[in-house]
Design an enzyme around this catalytic site. Sequence first.
Site, PDB file in Angstrom:
ATOM      1  N   CYS A 163       0.820  -1.382   0.072  1.00 48.02           N
ATOM      2  CA  CYS A 163      -0.050   0.233  -0.716  1.00 48.02           C
ATOM      3  C   CYS A 163       1.265   1.033   0.040  1.00 48.02           C
ATOM      4  O   CYS A 163       1.999   1.436   1.198  1.00 48.02           O
ATOM      5  CB  CYS A 163      -0.434  -0.281   0.711  1.00 48.02           C
ATOM      6  SG  CYS A 163      -1.981   1.266   1.476  1.00 48.02           S
ATOM      7  N   TYR A 178      -5.230   6.178  -8.999  1.00 54.26           N
ATOM      8  CA  TYR A 178      -6.992   5.979  -8.751  1.00 54.26           C
ATOM      9  C   TYR A 178      -7.531   5.864  -9.607  1.00 54.26           C
ATOM     10  O   TYR A 178      -8.607   4.927  -9.859  1.00 54.26           O
ATOM     11  CB  TYR A 178      -7.063   5.713  -7.034  1.00 54.26           C
ATOM     12  CG  TYR A 178      -5.875   4.446  -5.993  1.00 54.26           C
ATOM     13  CD1 TYR A 178      -6.343   3.515  -5.956  1.00 54.26           C
ATOM     14  CD2 TYR A 178      -4.897   5.334  -5.446  1.00 54.26           C
ATOM     15  CE1 TYR A 178      -5.239   2.757  -5.163  1.00 54.26           C
ATOM     16  CE2 TYR A 178      -3.966   4.542  -5.251  1.00 54.26           C
ATOM     17  CZ  TYR A 178      -3.720   3.394  -4.912  1.00 54.26           C
ATOM     18  OH  TYR A 178      -3.193   2.005  -3.660  1.00 54.26           O
TER      19      TYR A 178
HETATM   20  N1  GSH Z   1      -6.691   8.017   2.967  1.00 50.12           N
HETATM   21  C1  GSH Z   1      -6.021   6.672   3.260  1.00 50.12           C
HETATM   22  C2  GSH Z   1      -5.959   5.838   2.108  1.00 50.12           C
HETATM   23  C3  GSH Z   1      -5.323   4.334   3.211  1.00 50.12           C
HETATM   24  C4  GSH Z   1      -6.501   2.935   2.011  1.00 50.12           C
HETATM   25  O1  GSH Z   1      -6.933   3.513   1.090  1.00 50.12           O
HETATM   26  N2  GSH Z   1      -5.709   1.448   2.425  1.00 50.12           N
HETATM   27  C5  GSH Z   1      -5.640   0.797   1.197  1.00 50.12           C
HETATM   28  C6  GSH Z   1      -4.726   0.594   1.038  1.00 50.12           C
HETATM   29  S1  GSH Z   1      -4.127   0.416   0.190  1.00 50.12           S
HETATM   30  C7  GSH Z   1      -6.912  -0.559   2.215  1.00 50.12           C
HETATM   31  O2  GSH Z   1      -6.378  -0.214   3.327  1.00 50.12           O
HETATM   32  N3  GSH Z   1      -7.849  -1.120   1.678  1.00 50.12           N
HETATM   33  C8  GSH Z   1      -8.730  -1.637   2.681  1.00 50.12           C
HETATM   34  C9  GSH Z   1     -10.080  -0.977   2.414  1.00 50.12           C
HETATM   35  O3  GSH Z   1     -10.528  -0.216   1.614  1.00 50.12           O
HETATM   36  O4  GSH Z   1     -11.399  -2.271   3.085  1.00 50.12           O
HETATM   37  C10 GSH Z   1      -4.222   6.776   4.119  1.00 50.12           C
HETATM   38  O5  GSH Z   1      -3.878   7.754   3.185  1.00 50.12           O
HETATM   39  O6  GSH Z   1      -4.105   6.056   5.053  1.00 50.12           O
END
Ligand code: GSH
Length: 505
Positions: free
Chosen positions: A222, A361
């Site tokens: 990530c 994205y």
């Molecule tokens: N705005 C958040 C975005 C974090 C994010 O989207 N993480 C993703 C992985 S790249 C995630 O954990 N997604 C799991 C989900 O949406 O359930 C940040 O910058 O910390």
Amino acid sequence: MSHGQAAIKLPPSQAFSPPEKFELRRCASLQELPMPQLQGRPLKHRYAALHASALQRTDVCRCSFPAAFSNSRRKHLQGSLFSLIGRKIDSASLESHIKKNESAQAPRTGSLTMRARTGSEDGAGKPAASSTSPTDFSSYLVDAGIKAGSALFGKGLPPGLLIQTAEAAWRGTWKIMMSQLAPSNDDGSYKRPESAFRNRIEKGGRFPPEKGRYHLYAALTCPWAHRTLIVHAIKGLDAVVPFSIAVPGSSGLWEFASDSSKSGGATLQTTIDRGAGKKTLKEVYKSQTGGYDGRSTVPMLWDTKTKTVVNNESADIIEILNEAFNDWAAHPDVDLAPKHVAADISRWNDLIYDTVNNGVYKCGFATSQGAYDIAVAALFDTLDAIDAHLQRSRYLCGDQLTLADVRLFTTILRFDPVYYVHFKCSRQRISEYKYLYPYLRDMYQHPGVAATCDLDSICRQYYYSLFPLNPGGLVPVVPRGSDPVGLLQPHSRGKLLSSPVLQSA
Ligand SMILES: N[C@@H](CCC(=O)N[C@@H](CS)C(=O)NCC(=O)O)C(=O)O
């Protein structure tokens, strides 16, 4: 049946009274399905119908059954329609297929069932407690389409139908998946959900700085979590803020694995949960005081004392790691957000977040051509502007590496191996930029950074498990120049005279 036995047998659980007429419409959601008889039907039947309707080439596919058709025959035909995804079919052509089928020398024995292979329904056709996962749905839909086709046409599906069925199954599943995993605006542009926890760690505050109290949850794939691992490394916080590294599991959840971090590899590796002792990150979020059942994203900063999520927004967490633990950090004097360039950092952040970090994205998750065109143009406008700026400036804000560089780096590191291909960010590679590519190498070679970069995991997880945009699951090779050998080539950026002014953005 007057024309002999139908080749398609529906299980008793599917019996319902068919109307004289019915129509399949394009629907935005299951709730909008104009088929009252589907209300209360098992979810997967409704999905199959939604799928069939969403994929018709025309907006409405009407089907009138001749009065002479018996009730049981209507049931069969209607059931077939639900399964013949992507194929516009009317009762006359279905009738002729069945006739052909009946006169065929080797009658087919295949029977069409509407059951998913996972057996998520009980025998009476009621949905079981656990819902069917999207992956199960996709295999179910493909299965149902192929079975329906085979039942009607025999083993050798006409290529046209095969292509149409495969395309329809994939497109329909993709639409369902995108609507759930990648919410978009009306114009089809990706809308990233807001982070739910935005607390700070401050002296005198609800979460005061303390050595060993807070735990960082991250993942190597990530880009958002990667930011936090870089700042953690640059500040030297190993003894202050312990961390755990999760991997995307087959369930779609972040999971912890065996502790391979002791194997002495050059890069960070997946760990067990060293903060809360759980198997998945979702369990950690759920276990927080007061509970939580929303998105369980990385990165996340956890308070082991009060069992609370402190923050799950990477932009905040890197600021916290930069400033809150200087009493114990190995490198307290390294300031990645010096006050005199605060305004520059903020301007770069705003531009880069929208068009680059989130911009890739927006390209990959766009659900309309127009939304993609806008996102990809904005992405490369910004990359061009950054490239021009980096001709004169070693880092974004002058001679010193700042949080703005960390935020840019995690996206451009993944650009050529992943986003260029997987998210269609395909106008130009980072390695084709005159200044941005040496800048990428400079960042990679900054002390502590390379050990946080695991390109194999990044590729494997993006292409294979993280975003189901690649049904074959094949993982492309890391391009030359983006692998550690390429990234360790000299960059000569130390000689630059820098200017902190935002030049051309
Ligand atoms: N705005 C958040 C975005 C974090 C994010 O989207 N993480 C993703 C992985 S790249 C995630 O954990 N997604 C799991 C989900 O949406 O359930 C940040 O910058 O910390």
